[in-house]
Design an enzyme around this catalytic site. Sequence first.
Site, PDB file in Angstrom:
ATOM      1  N   GLU A 194      40.795  61.401  69.394  1.00  0.00           N
ATOM      2  CA  GLU A 194      41.170  60.241  68.574  1.00  0.00           C
ATOM      3  C   GLU A 194      42.643  60.264  68.200  1.00  0.00           C
ATOM      4  OE1 GLU A 194      40.734  60.135  64.344  1.00  0.00           O
ATOM      5  OE2 GLU A 194      39.258  61.756  64.381  1.00  0.00           O
ATOM      6  N   LYS A 213      34.302  66.939  55.364  1.00  0.00           N
ATOM      7  CA  LYS A 213      34.932  67.494  54.167  1.00  0.00           C
ATOM      8  C   LYS A 213      34.129  67.101  52.944  1.00  0.00           C
ATOM      9  CE  LYS A 213      39.726  67.368  55.588  1.00  0.00           C
ATOM     10  NZ  LYS A 213      39.858  66.491  56.745  1.00  0.00           N
TER      11      LYS A 213
HETATM   12  N1  PSU Z   1      38.129  62.987  58.065  1.00  0.00           N
HETATM   13  C1  PSU Z   1      38.914  64.023  58.321  1.00  0.00           C
HETATM   14  N2  PSU Z   1      40.009  63.850  59.083  1.00  0.00           N
HETATM   15  C2  PSU Z   1      40.337  62.616  59.619  1.00  0.00           C
HETATM   16  C3  PSU Z   1      39.483  61.527  59.360  1.00  0.00           C
HETATM   17  C4  PSU Z   1      38.400  61.746  58.578  1.00  0.00           C
HETATM   18  O1  PSU Z   1      38.641  65.117  57.864  1.00  0.00           O
HETATM   19  O2  PSU Z   1      41.365  62.476  60.294  1.00  0.00           O
HETATM   20  C5  PSU Z   1      39.783  60.182  59.965  1.00  0.00           C
HETATM   21  C6  PSU Z   1      38.987  59.979  61.263  1.00  0.00           C
HETATM   22  O3  PSU Z   1      39.737  59.165  62.137  1.00  0.00           O
HETATM   23  C7  PSU Z   1      37.766  59.228  60.780  1.00  0.00           C
HETATM   24  C8  PSU Z   1      38.376  58.341  59.729  1.00  0.00           C
HETATM   25  O4  PSU Z   1      37.098  58.481  61.771  1.00  0.00           O
HETATM   26  O5  PSU Z   1      39.349  59.138  59.077  1.00  0.00           O
HETATM   27  C9  PSU Z   1      37.355  57.834  58.745  1.00  0.00           C
HETATM   28  O6  PSU Z   1      37.952  56.904  57.901  1.00  0.00           O
HETATM   29  P1  PSU Z   1      37.042  56.099  56.876  1.00  0.00           P
HETATM   30  O7  PSU Z   1      36.547  57.124  55.910  1.00  0.00           O
HETATM   31  O8  PSU Z   1      37.965  55.092  56.257  1.00  0.00           O
HETATM   32  O9  PSU Z   1      35.941  55.485  57.686  1.00  0.00           O
END
Ligand code: PSU
Length: 305
Positions: A25, A160
């Site tokens: 990603e 996390k």
């Molecule tokens: N959690 C992490 N590192 C990240 C992300 C999430 O520990 O880099 C990033 C990933 O790209 C994930 C996105 O798909 O954040 C999720 O964002 P949201 O919670 O807004 O859906």
Amino acid sequence: MNKYLDLSPEVAEALAGGKPVVALESTIISHGMPYPQNVETALLVEKTIRDGGAVPATIAIIGGRLKAGLTPAEIEYLGKKGRAVAKASRRDLPVLVARGDDGATTVTTTMIIAALAGIKVFATGGIGGVHRGAETTMDISADLEELAMTPVMVICAGAKSILDLGLTLEYLETKGVPVIGYGTEELPAFYTRRSGFKVDYRVDTPEELAAAFRAKMEMGLRGGMLVTNPIPEEYSMDPAVINAAIDEAVAECNARGIKGKDTTPFLLARIKDITGGDSLSANIQLVLSNARLAAATAAALRIRV
Ligand code: PSU
Ligand code: MN
């Protein structure tokens, strides 16, 4: 091939020749880590996948094109632009593409584009999930819905504890997403190997991961699979230190009224600042470990097991 999709020559050749390919990603590059460590890590992850005998396909939206396979110059461009690049989830794709804009792909959009390209295995750091307090904010990452519908195996280091891990597991259960622990019965919590929550199944080899994923595909069951690979012991963080940093970051996020798509990038950046960079080196190491497992699993998926 989809008219909006561009494969790099290396990825196109690998897919045509049936070679193992691993998707990566780009939100982790633009929003997940600071420059220049983000670019260095992205290139090192690609190298790790090549060393593991697979071809890396870093995914992003550049000039409105869905890209699978970036050049080092494109990775540098996204990394330098950082949080000025739009964080692109499923709902963002139509307008970004129609306007010819750039977008950093989350787990959700990386899965969408990987599936369009025919890539089955995807390595990352952490996924989005059900946020703490979601019972009032309804902040639930689109990543969970994508895992429910798109046929890609996502290899991560768990989630996390910025998230409510228990509710995240409940959501995945409802949606029929298998949650596998690699070499563990316990869901890893990204910076640490343990969370106190159980995964659905423990699996110990890339071949077993490939066999389960193949069985899911061949039964025609919709959706993907979540593989959670604990951070290598030597890089795992002290739970007391990291959990205090996470609690502080979440409290600050709430106090500042940060919402929606800004929540996760804000928390990631604050945790890094509070821990003085220790969390960044743990983050880098767990991504490399996931890349190694993904390369081996993509290779195993080609062979009948
Ligand atoms: N959690 C992490 N590192 C990240 C992300 C999430 O520990 O880099 C990033 C990933 O790209 C994930 C996105 O798909 O954040 C999720 O964002 P949201 O919670 O807004 O859906
Ligand atoms: Mn959200």
